[in-house]
Enzyme design. Structure first.
Site, short mmCIF file in Angstrom:
data_model
loop_
_atom_site.label_atom_id
_atom_site.label_comp_id
_atom_site.label_asym_id
_atom_site.label_seq_id
_atom_site.Cartn_x
_atom_site.Cartn_y
_atom_site.Cartn_z
N ASP A 72 -36.62 -16.76 -80.57
CA ASP A 72 -36.82 -18.35 -80.71
C ASP A 72 -38.31 -18.79 -80.79
O ASP A 72 -39.28 -17.78 -80.51
CB ASP A 72 -35.91 -19.05 -79.87
CG ASP A 72 -36.14 -18.65 -78.59
OD1 ASP A 72 -37.21 -18.15 -77.87
OD2 ASP A 72 -35.31 -18.83 -77.57
N ASP A 98 -32.98 -25.66 -90.45
CA ASP A 98 -31.80 -25.32 -90.18
C ASP A 98 -31.07 -24.72 -91.22
O ASP A 98 -31.08 -25.12 -92.51
CB ASP A 98 -31.18 -26.79 -90.05
CG ASP A 98 -29.86 -27.07 -89.28
OD1 ASP A 98 -29.45 -26.02 -88.81
OD2 ASP A 98 -29.32 -28.10 -89.52
N ASN A 99 -30.42 -23.59 -90.77
CA ASN A 99 -29.59 -22.92 -91.34
C ASN A 99 -27.79 -23.21 -91.45
O ASN A 99 -27.37 -23.86 -90.34
CB ASN A 99 -29.94 -21.28 -91.30
CG ASN A 99 -30.83 -20.79 -92.16
OD1 ASN A 99 -30.64 -19.94 -92.82
ND2 ASN A 99 -32.02 -21.47 -92.12
N GLU A 132 -31.12 -24.51 -84.67
CA GLU A 132 -30.77 -24.66 -83.35
C GLU A 132 -31.07 -23.32 -82.47
O GLU A 132 -31.32 -23.55 -81.53
CB GLU A 132 -29.46 -25.44 -83.21
CG GLU A 132 -28.36 -24.54 -83.54
CD GLU A 132 -27.95 -24.67 -85.18
OE1 GLU A 132 -28.98 -25.20 -85.89
OE2 GLU A 132 -26.94 -24.09 -85.57
N ASN A 165 -35.89 -22.08 -103.25
CA ASN A 165 -35.03 -21.81 -104.39
C ASN A 165 -33.49 -22.07 -104.26
O ASN A 165 -32.97 -22.39 -104.96
CB ASN A 165 -35.15 -20.23 -104.61
CG ASN A 165 -34.44 -19.87 -105.91
OD1 ASN A 165 -34.72 -20.40 -106.73
ND2 ASN A 165 -33.58 -18.81 -105.77
N ASP A 251 -41.04 -18.25 -100.82
CA ASP A 251 -40.22 -17.18 -100.81
C ASP A 251 -39.76 -17.15 -102.03
O ASP A 251 -39.31 -17.97 -102.82
CB ASP A 251 -38.78 -17.34 -99.90
CG ASP A 251 -37.74 -16.40 -99.92
OD1 ASP A 251 -38.09 -15.14 -99.85
OD2 ASP A 251 -36.53 -16.91 -100.13
N GLU A 279 -43.88 -15.04 -102.51
CA GLU A 279 -43.36 -13.76 -102.83
C GLU A 279 -42.87 -13.67 -104.31
O GLU A 279 -41.97 -14.36 -104.48
CB GLU A 279 -42.29 -13.48 -101.84
CG GLU A 279 -41.75 -12.13 -101.79
CD GLU A 279 -39.95 -12.37 -102.21
OE1 GLU A 279 -39.37 -11.23 -101.72
OE2 GLU A 279 -39.51 -13.40 -102.05
N ASP A 351 -38.15 -6.77 -96.03
CA ASP A 351 -37.38 -6.38 -97.15
C ASP A 351 -37.18 -4.85 -97.43
O ASP A 351 -36.35 -4.60 -98.44
CB ASP A 351 -37.62 -7.23 -98.30
CG ASP A 351 -37.43 -8.94 -98.15
OD1 ASP A 351 -36.39 -9.03 -97.35
OD2 ASP A 351 -38.20 -9.63 -98.51
C1 NOJ Z 1 -36.73 -12.78 -100.40
C2 NOJ Z 1 -36.77 -12.42 -98.71
O1 NOJ Z 1 -37.90 -11.93 -98.61
C3 NOJ Z 1 -35.39 -11.88 -98.67
O2 NOJ Z 1 -35.69 -11.54 -97.07
C4 NOJ Z 1 -34.50 -12.99 -98.86
O3 NOJ Z 1 -33.37 -12.27 -98.62
C5 NOJ Z 1 -34.49 -13.12 -100.29
N1 NOJ Z 1 -35.78 -13.57 -100.84
C6 NOJ Z 1 -33.65 -14.62 -100.60
O4 NOJ Z 1 -33.99 -15.65 -99.98
#
Ligand code: NOJ
Length: 714
Positions: A72, A98-99, A132, A165, A251, A279, A351
C-alpha cells in the site's frame, strides 16, 4: 444519508489537501525513476488489506498471483529511506485510483477457477478517489498525500501511472461502471450518456481504428470525445497535480484516440509544472506503428517509454544478441525523435518477463542496468531488480513479473550499482543531457561516450561471461590522462589511459583490456566558457506559458531568450536555470535560443506555440476519395496543429480512420475559439500527394469541451 454527508466531508478534505510539487517537476532528465507495483512492494498498513467494500480480494498467503497481497501507499512511504539511500529521485507508482470492487472472473469473460482482482490498478471505477486497498476504506487521499509529502521532503518526485483509456472489465465484476467522486457517471451496459465506445473486443492489433476504438483486453473503452468523459478525465488528472504529483505515465496511449491525447498533455502543462511520458507498446523499429509513435510523440510533446531500445537492450543482455542492434536502434531513434534524452528507458517492467526469468545470470542484469543508467534517456529501475527478484513460473510472464519484494537490504551489488550511478547522474551532466557517441560496437563489447558541454563520460561494457576483450585504437574526447573506474570495480571495471590525439575530440585509447562480464565508467568535468542548455520544458504551450531552461553557465546576470525571432519575458535567471514566458508570436514550432549577458548564445531545443489552449475536435468527412486499402486521407490547414498548409505526412494530421469508407474521421486538438481553415488531401502508398481539395473548409473551435467538424468534400 451517510453517502451525502461523506461526500461533503471528502470535498472539504480535498480543498485542504493541496500538496506542493518538487521544484523542477517539469524536467526529469537528471532523475532516475524507480517503478513500483504498489500492491507488491510493502504492507505498511494492515488495516486496509481486506476492506469492507471489496472484501475477499486479498490473499494473505500470497499464492494467488491475481489477488491483492497487501502492499500500500503507507508501505511505500515507510520504504522511502531505502529508496533515498539508493539515490532514486522519482518513483512511478502503479495506478492508485479506486478500482473495481468486485472480482473479475477472468479475461475475455471466461470464468477461471481463481479470484481475479485489479491489484495492478488497471481496472478503474473512480478516477477521483484512491483505491481502498492502497489508502483507506473511505477512499480518501490521506495516505496518498502523506506519501507524497514524505517523498517530497526527501526530494523524491512522484510519477502516477494514469490509465484514462478505459475503466474496468465488461461482462463481469462491475461491468465497466464509472463514478465521479462516488456518484455513478455511467455504466457500459446502459450507456445513456454515450460515455463508452461499443465496438467490441480489440482483435486485430494491426488495425489503427480497432486499436483506438475497441475494448483492450475486454476493458470498457471510454469515448474521450464525449465532453463528459473529456472533462472528467482532465479534472481527475489535474486533481493529482493538486495533490502534488510531479509526473504522469500515461498508460496504453496507443489505445486512446491519439489526437485527443494532445489536449490532455496541454491541460496538464497549463495546470502546473509536470513531466508526462506515455506507454506506446512497440515490437521494435519494425513495428507497424513505429512511424505513428514517432509522430505522436514529437507533436504531442509526450516522450514515450522507449520500447525499441528496451527490447534491443534485453536482446543484447538476455538473449546474447550483438550490441549492433542496440546501436542501430539508437541511430534510428535519435534521428526520428525530437528529444531522445527525454525518452524513458528500462530493462524490466511489469508487462514483460524479468530479464532474470529469461537468463538467470545476475552479471547480465547488472550490466544491463548499468547500460540503461548511463545511456541516453531517463532510466527506470523496476522494483526488485536491485535484489535480483524473479519468479519463473510460466517463464516469468505477467503476473509472475510482479513478485512480492522480499528484501530491502542495502548491500547487494545491484543496490550499490544504482546508488553509484544515480550519484554520478546528479554530478556529471553528460548522463542527463549529453550526446551519445558510439566509440566501439561489437557482439559482446560496447564503448560509448556521453558528452554535454565539457562534461564527458565514457562507458565500456564486456558482456562475455568468460573471455576478456582487448580493444585498440579507440577515440575519445576525454582529455589525455589516467582515469579510475567510477564504479570502483563493482562490476569488474578497470582504469584507463588516454593519450593526446589529433584533435581534442579525438584523443586516443591505444589499448584497453575489458575483463569478462565487466562495466567500466570513466568521467571528466571541466568548466568551459559559454552557456549550454540540457532541458527545455515543456515543449508546447500558449503565449504566456511558463517555460524552464536547465543547463550550465547561463551566468548570474540575466541575458535573453528568444522563441524564433520573438523575445520571451524572463521571469528568473540563475547560472543553471532560466524561467521565461512563451511570447505572443505566430503559432508554430521554433527553436528557442538562450543568449547570456556577454552575448554568447546556444540553442535550447524546439517549442511549439499554440494560439490558445487545445480542444479536441473530431474531423469527419463523409465522401473521402479512399477505399479501405488504397489512398490514405490527411488534412492540412492554417494553424500549427494543422501543419500550416504543409502536406508532409510527418507533420499533417492523418491518416484518417475509415472503418466505414467513404466516411473517415480523425481526432485533432486545435486552439480553443479559433476559426481554422483546412482542406483534405490523399497520399499514395509511397507517401506522395495524389489529390487535394482546392477550396478550404472553415470551422470555429468551441471555447471549451470537445468539438465536431463535419465536412463533405467539395
Ligand atoms: C498497459 C499496462 O502497462 C498493462 O499492465 C495493462 O494491463 C494494460 N495497459 C491495460 O491497461
Amino acid at each position: 444519508m451517510f453517502a451525502r454527508r461523506f461526500r461533503c466531508s471528502s470535498l472539504a478534505l480535498l480543498a485542504l489537501a493541496v500538496v506542493p510539487q518538487v521544484i523542477g517537476a517539469q524536467d526529469f532528465k537528471k532523475d532516475v525513476i524507480y517503478q513500483i507495483i504498489t500492491d507488491r512492494f510493502f504492507d505498511g498498513d494492515a488495516t486496509n488489506n481486506d476492506p469492507p467494500q471489496s472484501r475477499g480480494m486479498y490473499d494473505p498467503t500470497k499464492t494467488n498471483w491475481q489477488a491483492y497481497w497487501g502492499g500500500d501507499l503507507k508501505g511505500i512511504q515507510d520504504k522511502l529511506p531505502y529508496l533515498h539511500a539508493m539515490g532514486v529521485t522519482a518513483i512511478w507508482i502503479s495506478p492508485p485510483v479506486d478500482n473495481s470492487n468486485k472480482p473479475w472472473m477472468g479475461p475475455d469473460g471466461k470464468p477461471v477457477p481463481y479470484l481475479f482482482a485489479p491489484y495492478h490498478g488497471y481496472g478503474a471505477r473512480d478516477f477521483t478517489r484512491i483505491e481502498e486497498h492502497f489508502g483507506d476504506a473511505k477512499n480518501d487521499w490521506v495516505a496518498f498525500d502523506n506519501m507524497v509529502a514524505a517523498a517530497h521532503r526527501l526530494g523524491i518526485k512522484i510519477v502516477v501511472d494514469f490509465s484514462p483509456n478505459d475503466t474496468n472489465l465488461i461482462g463481469t465484476g462491475e461491468h465497466g461502471a464509472v463514478y465521479d467522486n462516488e456518484k455513478l457517471l455511467g455504466t457500459y451496459d446502459n450507456d445513456t450518456k454515450h460515455l463508452y465506445h461499443h465496438n467490441g473486443l480489440l482483435t486485430d492489433w494491426t488495425d489503427p481504428w480497432q486499436i483506438q476504438y475497441c475494448n483492450v483486453f475486454g476493458l470498457a473503452d471510454l469515448d474521450h470525445d464525449n465532453p463528459i468523459v473529456d472533462s472528467y478525465i482532465k479534472k481527475s488528472i489535474t486533481q493529482f497535480q493538486d495533490h502534488g504529483v510531479d509526473a504522469f505515465r500515461i498508460d496504453a496511449v496507443k489505445h486512446i484516440e491519439w489526437g485527443w491525447v494532445y489536449s490532455l498533455a496541454d491541460t496538464v502543462h497549463r495546470h502546473k509544472p509536470a513531466y508526462i511520458f506515455a506507454e506506446w507498446f512497440q515490437d521494435g523499429l519494425n513495428d507497424k506503428f513505429y512511424p505513428d509513435a514517432v509522430k505522436f510523440s514529437n507533436h504531442s510533446a509526450i516522450p514515450l517509454i522507449d520500447y525499441p531500445l528496451g527490447l534491443a537492450t534485453r536482446a543484447a543482455f538476455a538473449y546474447n544478441s550483438s550490441f549492433a542492434l542496440v546501436q542501430k536502434t539508437l541511430d534510428r531513434e535519435d534521428k526520428d525523435f525530437a528529444d531522445p534524452n527525454g525518452l524513458i528507458t528500462f530493462v524490466d517492467n511489469h508487462d514483460i518477463p524479468r530479464l532474470l526469468s529469461i537468463n538467470n545470470n545476475r552479471h547480465l542484469l547488472d550490466e544491463a542496468t548499468a547500460f540503461v543508467l548511463t545511456a541516453r534517456g531517463i532510466p527506470v529501475v523496476y522494483y526488485g531488480d536491485e535484489h535480483y527478484e524473479h519468479n519463473d513460473t510460466n517463464k516469468g510472464h505477467d503476473p509472475y513479473t510482479r513478485p512480492w519484494m522480499s528484501s530491502f537490504a542495502e548491500d547487494t551489488v545491484g543496490f550499490r550499482l544504482v546508488q553509484n550511478l544515480t550519484a554520478l547522474r546528479r554530478s556529471n551532466d553528460a548522463l542527463a543531457y549529453g550526446t551519445m557517441t558510439p566509440r566501439s560496437v561489437a557482439q559482446d563489447t560496447y564503448v560509448f561516450e556521453r558528452r554535454f558541454a565539457n562534461d564527458v563520460i565514457l562507458v565500456a561494457i564486456n558482456k562475455n561471461e568468460t573471455t576478456a576483450a582487448r580493444l585498440t585504437g579507440i577515440a575519445s574526447s576525454l582529455p589525455a590522462g589516467s582515469y579510475a573506474d567510477e564504479l570502483g570495480g563493482l562490476l569488474q571495471g578497470v582504469s584507463l589511459d588516454v593519450e593526446r590525439g589529433a584533435a581534442p575530440e579525438e584523443n586516443l585509447i591505444a589499448s584497453i583490456t575489458l575483463p569478462p562480464h565487466s562495466v567500466s565508467v570513466w568521467q571528466h568535468r571541466t568548466n568551459a566558457n559559454g552557456p549550454a542548455v540540457g532541458a527545455l520544458e515543456p515543449t508546447e504551450g500558449e503565449p504566456g506559458a511558463t517555460v524552464v531552461l536547465n543547463g550550465v553557465r547561463f551566468g548570474t546576470r540575466p541575458g535573453s531568450v528568444a522563441f524564433g525571432s520573438a523575445g520571451a519575458k524572463v521571469v528568473s535567471w540563475t547560472d543553471s536555470q532560466v524561467t521565461v514566458r512563451a511570447p505572443a508570436a505566430h503559432d508554430g514550432t521554433s527553436t528557442v535560443r538562450l543568449t547570456d549577458d556577454t552575448g554568447k548564445a546556444t540553442d535550447a531545443g524546439a517549442f511549439t506555440l499554440h494560439r490558445a489552449r487545445l480542444i479536441p475536435v473530431t474531423f469527419t468527412v463523409t465522401n473521402a476519395p479512399v477505399s479501405k486499402n488504397s489512398a490514405a486521407l490527411y488534412l492540412t490547414g492554417d494553424t500549427a496543429e494543422l501543419a500550416h498548409e504543409q502536406t508532409d505526412t510527418k507533420l499533417a494530421p492523418g491518416p484518417f480512420l475509415c472503418p466505414q469508407a467513404p466516411t473517415c474521421f480523425l481526432d485533432i486538438s486545435v486552439p480553443a475559439g479559433a476559426t481554422v481553415h483546412f482542406h483534405y488531401f490523399t497520399v499514395d502508398k509511397f507517401g506522395a500527394v495524389d489529390w487535394q481539395e482546392k477550396e478550404p473548409h472553415a470551422y470555429t473551435v468551441p471555447a471549451q469541451g470537445t468539438g465536431k467538424a463535419l465536412a463533405s468534400i467539395h
